[in-house]
Scaffold this motif. Structure first.
Motif, mmCIF file in Angstrom:
data_model
loop_
_atom_site.group_PDB
_atom_site.id
_atom_site.type_symbol
_atom_site.label_atom_id
_atom_site.label_comp_id
_atom_site.label_asym_id
_atom_site.label_seq_id
_atom_site.Cartn_x
_atom_site.Cartn_y
_atom_site.Cartn_z
ATOM 1 N N ALA A 125 -17.170 67.432 -54.300
ATOM 2 C CA ALA A 125 -16.920 66.740 -55.565
ATOM 3 C C ALA A 125 -16.317 67.691 -56.600
ATOM 4 O O ALA A 125 -15.384 67.330 -57.328
ATOM 5 C CB ALA A 125 -18.218 66.128 -56.092
ATOM 6 N N ASP A 126 -16.827 68.917 -56.674
ATOM 7 C CA ASP A 126 -16.291 69.907 -57.614
ATOM 8 C C ASP A 126 -14.865 70.291 -57.239
ATOM 9 O O ASP A 126 -14.000 70.453 -58.117
ATOM 10 C CB ASP A 126 -17.172 71.157 -57.632
ATOM 11 N N TRP A 127 -14.602 70.444 -55.950
ATOM 12 C CA TRP A 127 -13.250 70.814 -55.520
ATOM 13 C C TRP A 127 -12.249 69.715 -55.828
ATOM 14 O O TRP A 127 -11.104 69.989 -56.193
ATOM 15 C CB TRP A 127 -13.251 71.118 -54.021
ATOM 16 N N LEU A 128 -12.669 68.465 -55.697
ATOM 17 C CA LEU A 128 -11.769 67.369 -56.029
ATOM 18 C C LEU A 128 -11.467 67.348 -57.524
ATOM 19 O O LEU A 128 -10.330 67.071 -57.940
ATOM 20 C CB LEU A 128 -12.377 66.036 -55.582
ATOM 21 N N LEU B 48 -10.074 73.579 -52.272
ATOM 22 C CA LEU B 48 -9.007 72.900 -51.556
ATOM 23 C C LEU B 48 -7.661 73.280 -52.148
ATOM 24 O O LEU B 48 -7.574 73.722 -53.294
ATOM 25 C CB LEU B 48 -9.192 71.380 -51.659
ATOM 26 N N THR B 49 -6.607 73.074 -51.387
ATOM 27 C CA THR B 49 -5.252 73.170 -51.910
ATOM 28 C C THR B 49 -4.628 71.785 -51.873
ATOM 29 O O THR B 49 -5.046 70.918 -51.107
ATOM 30 C CB THR B 49 -4.390 74.145 -51.093
ATOM 31 N N GLY B 50 -3.641 71.592 -52.731
ATOM 32 C CA GLY B 50 -2.987 70.302 -52.788
ATOM 33 C C GLY B 50 -3.029 69.731 -54.179
ATOM 34 O O GLY B 50 -2.941 70.454 -55.178
ATOM 35 N N SER B 51 -3.179 68.417 -54.263
ATOM 36 C CA SER B 51 -3.155 67.721 -55.542
ATOM 37 C C SER B 51 -4.122 66.550 -55.488
ATOM 38 O O SER B 51 -4.778 66.303 -54.469
ATOM 39 C CB SER B 51 -1.743 67.206 -55.829
ATOM 40 N N ALA B 52 -4.179 65.797 -56.589
ATOM 41 C CA ALA B 52 -5.023 64.612 -56.617
ATOM 42 C C ALA B 52 -4.550 63.562 -55.622
ATOM 43 O O ALA B 52 -5.312 62.690 -55.217
ATOM 44 C CB ALA B 52 -5.055 64.018 -58.023
ATOM 45 N N ALA B 53 -3.289 63.668 -55.203
ATOM 46 C CA ALA B 53 -2.732 62.692 -54.275
ATOM 47 C C ALA B 53 -2.977 63.060 -52.823
ATOM 48 O O ALA B 53 -3.165 62.178 -51.979
ATOM 49 C CB ALA B 53 -1.232 62.520 -54.519
ATOM 50 N N ALA B 54 -2.953 64.357 -52.500
ATOM 51 C CA ALA B 54 -3.050 64.767 -51.102
ATOM 52 C C ALA B 54 -3.616 66.172 -50.994
ATOM 53 O O ALA B 54 -3.214 67.081 -51.732
ATOM 54 C CB ALA B 54 -1.682 64.712 -50.422
ATOM 55 N N VAL B 55 -4.546 66.357 -50.068
ATOM 56 C CA VAL B 55 -5.086 67.676 -49.738
ATOM 57 C C VAL B 55 -4.173 68.313 -48.693
ATOM 58 O O VAL B 55 -3.799 67.671 -47.709
ATOM 59 C CB VAL B 55 -6.521 67.549 -49.202
#
Length: 448
Positions: free
Chosen positions: A190-193, A147-154
């Protein structure tokens, strides 16, 4: 259901996985997103053929009554298309003979039914409808790698064409306002998060160790006429063997035999034949005695049931559906029906919030969790009846539930009123609380 097709739409939605859950999710978002991209590792076959990326596709699948209703709501005319493709309508009573732990279900004139066919036929009917939508495009032979983004938003998905291995230069980004994870039991979400710094969702897990083997047969000319399908359930705790026989297109039967942990079938034809002998009733074995086998025996180990609580913890812009969100023990036939119900909820969220923004994703995550709740509770509660099961619920409340359900099954073996409501619950058209209707409860109490 209301329509967004004349609305303005907004942004791009990327759906990871082009199986049934993914294609239904893409269809649900039409009109809510200007562009919908389905990322699929496989290349689709021409027509209703088996594909390597769906290993369970060669085994029986059921779209329950609730699934058929919502599919018809999302895609009017699909039942007729399934019939035209050879699917066989099976009434839940009369056509289907169901042996529960308490005995054969009492028969009654049933309106509830399902259309029985191979998984490729169902997938093909849905896929061909989805391909008619110009805002949906497919990236076949392409895998999501993160994924791209951050812990706050994909903010998007990283993808590459299959066959490029670890070549980082082959990876490209697909920006998106909404990402839908629908990559099935093997989802790497789960791994991507974790890579984004976001803790993975809380999980519930139960593993009854189910294994089954499937073979297709030509329906013999002298096949029984008083039923068209059989379901022989396990009887906990000491009879962990099960069997299912369903009619499919081409005047054939698809037959699975299996067992929970400790009752697994041995491989190959000998294991299949031995498992037939272990079943609690002889009807399936007798029906197959004169049937011509078509192809090899194929085994499958689905793995544990897992329910992931993305509604509790997930970045903005992410929704996870299908087996990537909740996997069930497949012997209860719930998975693809729940996926269809989730697609309908995704559409409702998009309609309610007018697009694919954060409010839609939040509402959809809550709805996905709600849709899977009852199905998960029923399947997990049944799984833990077997001593070798790991994980799952426990405690005094569960024991009380088991005692009550035992009474329900005893009632369903003699009273058609109980059977009818039990079928509604198992078909996901009524909640488990329907078993407490006064007319049903009185019959259940008398059965004990």
């Amino acid at each position: 259901m209301a329509s967004l097709e004349t609305g303005p739409g907004r942004g791009t939605a990327v759906v990871i996985g082009g199986g049934l859950a993914g294609t239904l999710a893409a269809w649900a978002l039409r009109g809510a997103a200007e562009r919908i991209v389905v990322v699929e590792r496989d290349r689709y076959p021409d027509g209703p053929e088996f594909r390597a990326g769906l290993p369970q596709g060669r085994h029986p699948h059921l779209l329950l009554e609730a699934g058929h209703r919502v599919l018809e709501e999302l895609m009017p005319g699909t039942q007729e298309e399934l019939r035209a493709a050879g699917a066989v309508r099976v009434a839940l009573s009369g056509d289907l003979r169901w042996l529960s732990a308490a005995g054969w279900m009492a028969e009654y004139p049933a309106a509830l039914a399902f259309y029985s066919c191979t998984r490729p036929v169902l997938d093909s009917v849905v896929l061909e409808r989805v391909r008619t939508e110009p805002s949906i495009e497919f990236l076949e032979g392409t895998e999501a790698v993160g994924l791209t983004g951050s812990a706050a938003a994909v903010t998007g998905v990283r993808v590459r064409e299959r066959g490029h291995g670890a070549d980082r230069s082959a990876v490209r980004e697909l920006p998106a306002e909404l990402v839908v994870g629908a990559s099935g039991r093997t989802s790497a979400m789960a791994d991507w998060l974790r890579e984004l710094g976001c803790p993975p969702p809380a999980e519930e897990r139960v593993d009854a160790g189910v294994v089954y083997a499937t073979r297709v047969f030509r329906r013999p000319a002298d096949a029984p006429t008083d039923w068209s399908a059989l379901y022989l359930q396990c009887k906990a705790p000491d009879t962990p063997y099960l069997g299912v026989l369903l009619p499919i297109e081409g005047d054939r039967w698809i037959v699975s035999v299996g067992g929970m942990r400790g009752g697994e079938p041995a491989p190959g034809e000998a294991g299949f034949a031995r498992q037939l002998e272990l079943l609690r009733d002889t009807r399936m074995r007798e029906a197959l005695a004169g049937a011509e086998p078509l192809g090899a025996v194929r085994g499958f180990v689905p793995g544990p049931g897992v329910r992931r609580h993305y509604e509790q913890r997930a970045p903005e812009g992410l929704v996870v559906v299908g087996d990537a969100a909740c996997t069930f023990n497949p012997v209860y036939g719930q998975g693809i029906s729940v996926a269809a119900l989730e697609a309908a909820e995704l559409r409702r969220a998009a309609l309610r919030h007018g697009g694919i923004g954060p409010a839609t994703a939040r509402a959809a995550r809550r709805a996905v969790a709600a849709v899977s709740k009852n199905a998960w509770a029923m399947s997990a509660a049944e799984d833990v009846r077997f001593a070798a099961t790991t994980g799952g619920p426990s405690g005094a409340l569960l024991r009380a539930q088991h005692r009550f359900l035992d009474r329900v099954l005893a009632g369903a073996a003699s009273d058609p009123r109980v059977t009818a409501v039990f079928h509604e619950v198992m078909s996901l058209v009524a909640p488990p609380t329907a078993l407490f209707r006064p007319s049903v409860l009185s019959a259940v109490l008398r059965s004990g």
